[in-house]
Design a protein around this motif. Sequence first.
Motif, PDB file in Angstrom:
ATOM      1  N   THR A 197       0.836  -1.190   0.000  1.00  0.00           N
ATOM      2  CA  THR A 197       0.000   0.000   0.000  1.00  0.00           C
ATOM      3  C   THR A 197       0.875   1.245   0.000  1.00  0.00           C
ATOM      4  N   ASP A 198       0.553   2.211  -0.871  1.00  0.00           N
ATOM      5  CA  ASP A 198       1.321   3.448  -0.937  1.00  0.00           C
ATOM      6  C   ASP A 198       1.212   4.260   0.349  1.00  0.00           C
ATOM      7  N   GLN A 199       0.004   4.367   0.877  1.00  0.00           N
ATOM      8  CA  GLN A 199      -0.225   5.131   2.090  1.00  0.00           C
ATOM      9  C   GLN A 199      -0.956   4.275   3.096  1.00  0.00           C
ATOM     10  N   PRO A 200      -0.260   3.726   4.073  1.00  0.00           N
ATOM     11  CA  PRO A 200      -0.950   2.907   5.080  1.00  0.00           C
ATOM     12  C   PRO A 200      -1.850   3.781   5.948  1.00  0.00           C
ATOM     13  N   LEU A 201      -2.914   3.195   6.411  1.00  0.00           N
ATOM     14  CA  LEU A 201      -3.830   3.902   7.303  1.00  0.00           C
ATOM     15  C   LEU A 201      -3.222   3.952   8.700  1.00  0.00           C
ATOM     16  N   ILE A 202      -3.004   5.138   9.191  1.00  0.00           N
ATOM     17  CA  ILE A 202      -2.600   5.334  10.584  1.00  0.00           C
ATOM     18  C   ILE A 202      -3.875   5.765  11.284  1.00  0.00           C
ATOM     19  N   ALA A 203      -4.344   4.940  12.234  1.00  0.00           N
ATOM     20  CA  ALA A 203      -5.696   5.133  12.729  1.00  0.00           C
ATOM     21  C   ALA A 203      -5.815   5.051  14.239  1.00  0.00           C
ATOM     22  N   GLU A 204      -6.784   5.805  14.744  1.00  0.00           N
ATOM     23  CA  GLU A 204      -7.229   5.680  16.118  1.00  0.00           C
ATOM     24  C   GLU A 204      -8.189   4.494  16.154  1.00  0.00           C
ATOM     25  N   VAL A 205      -8.057   3.643  17.170  1.00  0.00           N
ATOM     26  CA  VAL A 205      -8.874   2.435  17.264  1.00  0.00           C
ATOM     27  C   VAL A 205      -9.995   2.646  18.266  1.00  0.00           C
ATOM     28  N   SER A 206     -11.202   2.303  17.854  1.00  0.00           N
ATOM     29  CA  SER A 206     -12.320   2.291  18.792  1.00  0.00           C
ATOM     30  C   SER A 206     -12.954   0.907  18.767  1.00  0.00           C
ATOM     31  N   GLN A 207     -13.537   0.552  19.891  1.00  0.00           N
ATOM     32  CA  GLN A 207     -14.200  -0.739  20.013  1.00  0.00           C
ATOM     33  C   GLN A 207     -15.605  -0.505  20.536  1.00  0.00           C
ATOM     34  N   LYS A 208     -16.553  -1.200  19.965  1.00  0.00           N
ATOM     35  CA  LYS A 208     -17.942  -1.098  20.387  1.00  0.00           C
ATOM     36  C   LYS A 208     -18.449  -2.484  20.767  1.00  0.00           C
TER      37      LYS A 208
ATOM     38  N   ILE B  32     -17.603  -9.028  15.408  1.00  0.00           N
ATOM     39  CA  ILE B  32     -18.680  -9.303  14.457  1.00  0.00           C
ATOM     40  C   ILE B  32     -18.565  -8.420  13.210  1.00  0.00           C
ATOM     41  N   HIS B  33     -17.861  -7.283  13.354  1.00  0.00           N
ATOM     42  CA  HIS B  33     -17.701  -6.377  12.206  1.00  0.00           C
ATOM     43  C   HIS B  33     -16.506  -5.460  12.455  1.00  0.00           C
ATOM     44  N   THR B  34     -15.788  -5.147  11.381  1.00  0.00           N
ATOM     45  CA  THR B  34     -14.686  -4.193  11.432  1.00  0.00           C
ATOM     46  C   THR B  34     -14.841  -3.193  10.295  1.00  0.00           C
ATOM     47  N   ALA B  35     -14.300  -1.999  10.493  1.00  0.00           N
ATOM     48  CA  ALA B  35     -14.356  -0.988   9.439  1.00  0.00           C
ATOM     49  C   ALA B  35     -13.197  -0.014   9.608  1.00  0.00           C
ATOM     50  N   ALA B  36     -12.711   0.509   8.497  1.00  0.00           N
ATOM     51  CA  ALA B  36     -11.661   1.529   8.497  1.00  0.00           C
ATOM     52  C   ALA B  36     -12.087   2.661   7.579  1.00  0.00           C
ATOM     53  N   TRP B  37     -11.773   3.896   7.978  1.00  0.00           N
ATOM     54  CA  TRP B  37     -12.142   5.070   7.190  1.00  0.00           C
ATOM     55  C   TRP B  37     -11.339   6.270   7.649  1.00  0.00           C
ATOM     56  N   ARG B  38     -11.476   7.363   6.934  1.00  0.00           N
ATOM     57  CA  ARG B  38     -10.919   8.646   7.353  1.00  0.00           C
ATOM     58  C   ARG B  38     -12.092   9.549   7.707  1.00  0.00           C
ATOM     59  N   ASN B  39     -11.969  10.275   8.810  1.00  0.00           N
ATOM     60  CA  ASN B  39     -13.063  11.149   9.228  1.00  0.00           C
ATOM     61  C   ASN B  39     -13.072  12.441   8.407  1.00  0.00           C
TER      62      ASN B  39
ATOM     63  N   ARG C 162      -8.442  12.200   9.415  1.00  0.00           N
ATOM     64  CA  ARG C 162      -7.784  11.322  10.394  1.00  0.00           C
ATOM     65  C   ARG C 162      -8.285   9.889  10.229  1.00  0.00           C
ATOM     66  N   GLY C 163      -7.371   8.947  10.353  1.00  0.00           N
ATOM     67  CA  GLY C 163      -7.705   7.540  10.212  1.00  0.00           C
ATOM     68  C   GLY C 163      -8.479   7.012  11.413  1.00  0.00           C
ATOM     69  N   ARG C 164      -9.437   6.171  11.128  1.00  0.00           N
ATOM     70  CA  ARG C 164     -10.242   5.523  12.160  1.00  0.00           C
ATOM     71  C   ARG C 164     -10.346   4.039  11.830  1.00  0.00           C
ATOM     72  N   PHE C 165     -10.307   3.222  12.873  1.00  0.00           N
ATOM     73  CA  PHE C 165     -10.516   1.783  12.725  1.00  0.00           C
ATOM     74  C   PHE C 165     -11.412   1.351  13.865  1.00  0.00           C
ATOM     75  N   SER C 166     -12.494   0.666  13.547  1.00  0.00           N
ATOM     76  CA  SER C 166     -13.459   0.266  14.566  1.00  0.00           C
ATOM     77  C   SER C 166     -13.699  -1.233  14.513  1.00  0.00           C
ATOM     78  N   VAL C 167     -13.843  -1.816  15.695  1.00  0.00           N
ATOM     79  CA  VAL C 167     -14.177  -3.227  15.837  1.00  0.00           C
ATOM     80  C   VAL C 167     -15.430  -3.310  16.703  1.00  0.00           C
ATOM     81  N   VAL C 168     -16.439  -4.038  16.219  1.00  0.00           N
ATOM     82  CA  VAL C 168     -17.651  -4.270  17.000  1.00  0.00           C
ATOM     83  C   VAL C 168     -17.628  -5.727  17.431  1.00  0.00           C
ATOM     84  N   TYR C 169     -17.676  -5.942  18.745  1.00  0.00           N
ATOM     85  CA  TYR C 169     -17.660  -7.286  19.330  1.00  0.00           C
ATOM     86  C   TYR C 169     -19.062  -7.697  19.754  1.00  0.00           C
ATOM     87  N   TYR C 170     -19.360  -8.973  19.595  1.00  0.00           N
ATOM     88  CA  TYR C 170     -20.578  -9.537  20.157  1.00  0.00           C
ATOM     89  C   TYR C 170     -20.323  -9.781  21.645  1.00  0.00           C
TER      90      TYR C 170
END
Length: 145
Positions: free
Chosen positions: A2-13, A68-75, A79-87
């Motif tokens: 990847t040319d530009q890796p995502l540098i992200a803040e991680v949140s968990q739900k 159960i689900h993961t997602a990555a995006w820029r706000n 700024r990079g964001r990465f989220s993980v939703v756990y059951y």
Amino acid sequence: MTDQPLIAEVSQKALIRSPADELLVMQVDADTWELPGGRMGATEAPIVGLKREVTEETGLSVTVGEPIHTAAWRNDVGRGRFSVVYYCEAETTDVELSDEHCDYEWVSPSTARDAFLTVSIHQTAIDRLLAAEESPIGQTAATDD
């Protein structure tokens, strides 16, 4: 590569299911409902961080299952964001609100998805939960989409 890796803040739900098969949704303000959870500490193990956030926001002790689900995006400001939703499962529905939320509801999964939650990541997590319940295996899985 990847040319530009995502540098992200991680949140968990936490997609928390009650003994009555309802899900917990939390009200942030007059227009916003979300799942409980938040940001990980820099040196915090993922499950430890999720349990800490859930306890701080709800007073609940939960059993954490698989993501159960993961997602990555820029706000909006790039700024990079990465989220993980756990059951997760809770043995009680006795919520003690923190000052981060003004209300909560225990509702059916479809009501949570359709009437309360507006964040697509949360809605997709519920869709995955419902789809997994309909499958013969009945397992949830994280995805890379």
